[in-house]
Design a protein around this motif. Structure first.
Motif, PDB file in Angstrom:
ATOM      1  N   THR A 212      71.443 -54.143 -51.139  1.00 26.41           N
ATOM      2  CA  THR A 212      71.389 -54.955 -49.927  1.00 26.41           C
ATOM      3  C   THR A 212      69.937 -55.002 -49.474  1.00 26.41           C
ATOM      4  O   THR A 212      69.180 -54.054 -49.663  1.00 26.41           O
ATOM      5  CB  THR A 212      72.267 -54.382 -48.802  1.00 26.41           C
ATOM      6  OG1 THR A 212      71.891 -53.022 -48.550  1.00 26.41           O
ATOM      7  CG2 THR A 212      73.734 -54.440 -49.175  1.00 26.41           C
ATOM      8  N   HIS A 298      78.543 -55.232 -51.318  1.00 21.75           N
ATOM      9  CA  HIS A 298      78.189 -53.831 -51.579  1.00 21.75           C
ATOM     10  C   HIS A 298      79.421 -52.987 -51.897  1.00 21.75           C
ATOM     11  O   HIS A 298      79.301 -51.927 -52.520  1.00 21.75           O
ATOM     12  CB  HIS A 298      77.435 -53.240 -50.388  1.00 21.75           C
ATOM     13  CG  HIS A 298      78.249 -53.143 -49.132  1.00 21.75           C
ATOM     14  ND1 HIS A 298      78.433 -54.212 -48.276  1.00 21.75           N
ATOM     15  CD2 HIS A 298      78.939 -52.107 -48.589  1.00 21.75           C
ATOM     16  CE1 HIS A 298      79.185 -53.834 -47.259  1.00 21.75           C
ATOM     17  NE2 HIS A 298      79.513 -52.565 -47.422  1.00 21.75           N
ATOM     18  N   PHE A 306      73.951 -47.847 -56.060  1.00 21.15           N
ATOM     19  CA  PHE A 306      73.854 -48.774 -54.933  1.00 21.15           C
ATOM     20  C   PHE A 306      72.623 -48.403 -54.121  1.00 21.15           C
ATOM     21  O   PHE A 306      72.453 -47.244 -53.726  1.00 21.15           O
ATOM     22  CB  PHE A 306      75.112 -48.698 -54.070  1.00 21.15           C
ATOM     23  CG  PHE A 306      75.013 -49.432 -52.749  1.00 21.15           C
ATOM     24  CD1 PHE A 306      74.407 -50.680 -52.669  1.00 21.15           C
ATOM     25  CD2 PHE A 306      75.531 -48.872 -51.586  1.00 21.15           C
ATOM     26  CE1 PHE A 306      74.304 -51.357 -51.457  1.00 21.15           C
ATOM     27  CE2 PHE A 306      75.442 -49.537 -50.376  1.00 21.15           C
ATOM     28  CZ  PHE A 306      74.825 -50.779 -50.308  1.00 21.15           C
ATOM     29  N   PRO A 308      71.044 -49.425 -50.707  1.00 19.33           N
ATOM     30  CA  PRO A 308      70.934 -50.151 -49.437  1.00 19.33           C
ATOM     31  C   PRO A 308      69.473 -50.160 -48.991  1.00 19.33           C
ATOM     32  O   PRO A 308      68.950 -49.148 -48.530  1.00 19.33           O
ATOM     33  CB  PRO A 308      71.824 -49.351 -48.481  1.00 19.33           C
ATOM     34  CG  PRO A 308      71.914 -47.984 -49.078  1.00 19.33           C
ATOM     35  CD  PRO A 308      71.698 -48.119 -50.552  1.00 19.33           C
TER      36      PRO A 308
END
Length: 567
Positions: A212, A298, A306, A308
């Motif tokens: 993200t 996400h 992942f 962020p």
């Protein structure tokens, strides 16, 4: 501070700040909270859109400021400055855009002048009785015009080191986005985590990432560049979501197209659909379905890691963390490295670990590269003139990047060493490391104040070693003329504390009585010098090289600690 947090309320989970300043002015109220005498942290401007929102923000303003300052204190463990934060709540309700901007700039000036009143002026009631050294940085809604005015105002008002009073100056600063300082640290933690959690060598093995934060963002955009720089075709970024939408491709989003967006400062909605594979898709937020796809990317996409690197705080919380899990209860990503602050709440982090074994590298570790860089900028502003800094800026910045990567590797390796040896969740280990370093730093700072000048001078090389080489070479002969004594002592303390904790671990520090910790640390540095002499002597010893290396490894691993006789 005890006005806001009583001694009975203060505990290890919510410690009492070192200092709290409250400023009330026309159209604004502001708090500044700091957890150490010498502290640094950003100033953010909060401008609610309605009376109801203003009332809500007012009720939680101190708690927000306290929480941000405490998070900064954990993150600042490797640098001389403790953690602080300023939150300026400004009433701009009903104003035009130009009127809002005018009021915000006036409130920044009024707040700054009041802080300078308290720490510079002599004709105030001063119960503290010592010189105060504060440093600010830009946060939400602070603009370059504010930064330049604050530095100039500090000089006019007689602040001792005005160029250091505010970081991120246009010419004499180190622009975080331009040099990718936060992302350089994030990638170090990602690299170490992939090796430990996934059992992969990212330099040789393929792995997938979802992110993200868009290509036009600081942390996300720079992280894309670094991923491709470090791992080439081994890394596949399969999903990116930002304010404009999201792009997804299970075969990996086209590298050249992502880098084009980064270079041009464009959001992910501008991704060229012709660069997608047959299974790829771009969703934009101009439709309800696009918003839904962006908000769920996400959770939906399965990837090895992942990242962020942008997005709203508390996006994953205790009420929705299960959406990150697949129907069989396993996570959509077994590893999260938090490039952005507070994307996952503390409760959700723990639940993801407990329920699905998700390993999360906490924001206060992963993205500390920014605060390290700002600290070096403060040092440079004190030690060099603007012209001197600018003349050697590129070399100094390169060395700052090397320093922050080194500090990131030291903590990342220790994080996983303690995580694998002692268990518990990684965010908890991260917090314990920060707390251990901070406890040792505070104990040493208090102890240094009792030493003779000669004894303190003997420790000065620790501060020099902390600095980028070019900065030290250009200026260290003048360190006492240009840097406050308080700062020098804090720098020595933080350098020694972090060195000892990263080398020996939190269990060693935690086992020592707090009242003896400083004395042990000072003995530790002497024992390190003795070990260095032994290693030099060993170089001339008549024995096989492999035997020499074995002895050197043993000395480096535990020589100083063993010779202390403290366990």
């Amino acid at each position: 501070p005890s006005v806001m947090v009583s001694a009975s309320e203060a505990d290890e989970e919510k410690p009492l700040p070192f200092g709290t300043l409250f400023v009330h002015g026309k159209r604004f109220d502001a708090f500044h909270v700091r957890f150490r005498d010498i502290s640094r942290g950003g100033m953010r401007l909060v401008t609610p859109h309605s009376a109801e929102q203003y009332a809500l923000e007012s009720t939680r303003q101190y708690d927000e400021c306290y929480g941000l300052a405490f998070a900064q204190q954990l993150k600042n463990k490797d640098i001389p400055e403790g953690g602080s934060k300023a939150v300026n709540l400004i009433d701009t309700i009903g104003l035009s855009d130009s009127g809002k901007n005018f009021v915000m700039r006036k409130c920044v000036k009024a707040f700054t002048d009041t802080i300078l009143d308290l720490i510079v002026e002599d004709d105030i009631v001063d119960l503290y009785g010592q010189k105060e050294v504060l440093y600010l940085g830009p946060d939400e809604q602070v603009i370059p015009e504010d930064i330049e005015w604050i530095v100039k105002r500090a000089a006019v008002r007689g602040y001792g080191t005005p160029a250091a009073f505010m970081s991120s100056k246009p010419r004499a600063g180190i622009n975080h986005k331009e040099y990718g300082v936060t992302s350089e640290g994030v990638n170090v933690y990602l690299d170490v985590a992939i090796r430990h959690v996934l059992g992969l060598n990212p330099s040789e093995d393929s792995f997938t990432v979802k992110m993200t934060g868009g290509p036009d963002g600081d942390v996300a955009g720079n992280e894309m560049k670094i991923l491709f720089r470090e791992y080439g075709d081994n890394v596949k970024i399969i999903g990116v979501a930002d304010h404009s939408g999201c792009a997804e491709d299970p075969t990996g989003l086209n590298r050249e197209e992502l880098l084009r967006l980064v270079h041009d400062g464009l959001s992910i909605a501008n991704f060229d659909g012709s660069k997608l594979s047959h299974d790829g898709v771009v969703h934009t937020c101009d439709t309800p379905d696009g918003v839904k796809a962006r908000n769920s990317m996400h959770n939906r996409l399965e990837a090895d890691a992942f990242l962020p690197c942008g997005g709203r705080p508390n996006t994953i919380d205790i009420t929705n963390y299960q959406h990150f899990l697949k129907p069989d209860g396993t996570p959509s990503s077994p590893l999260i490295v938090e490039g952005a602050n507070l994307f996952v709440t503390a409760e959700a982090r723990q639940a993801l670990f407990d329920d699905a074994g998700v390993v999360i590298v906490k924001d206060s570790s992963a993205n500390k590269g920014g605060v390290i860089t700002s600290s070096y900028e403060i040092c440079a502003a004190m030690l060099l003139s603007e012209d001197e800094f600018f003349a050697s800026k590129e070399q100094i910045v390169d060395e700052v990047l090397d320093k922050l990567r080194e500090l990131a590797y030291m903590e990342a390796n220790m994080l996983f060493r303690e995580f694998e040896n002692f268990g518990g969740s990684l965010p908890k280990v991260s917090q314990i490391i920060s707390e251990c370093i901070n406890v040792a730093t505070d104990a040493l700072t208090a102890q240094l104040a009792t030493l003779t000048k000669q004894d303190r001078e003997a420790l000065l090389p620790l501060f020099r070693q902390h600095l980028p080489k070019t900065l030290a070479d250009l200026s260290f002969d003048h360190v006492h003329e240009r840097v406050p004594d308080q700062y020098i002592q804090s720098a020595i303390s933080s350098c020694l504390a972090s060195k000892m904790v990263y080398k020996e671990g939190t269990k060693f520090i935690g086992a020592q009585p707090k009242e003896k910790l400083a004395a042990i640390a000072l003995k530790y540095i002497e024992k390190e010098k003795e070990i260095a002499l032994l290693k030099e002597a060993l170089a001339d010893a008549d024995m096989p090289e492999d035997k020499k290396q074995t002895i050197v490894d043993l000395l480096e691993a535990g020589g100083a600690r063993t010779s202390l006789g403290v366990y």
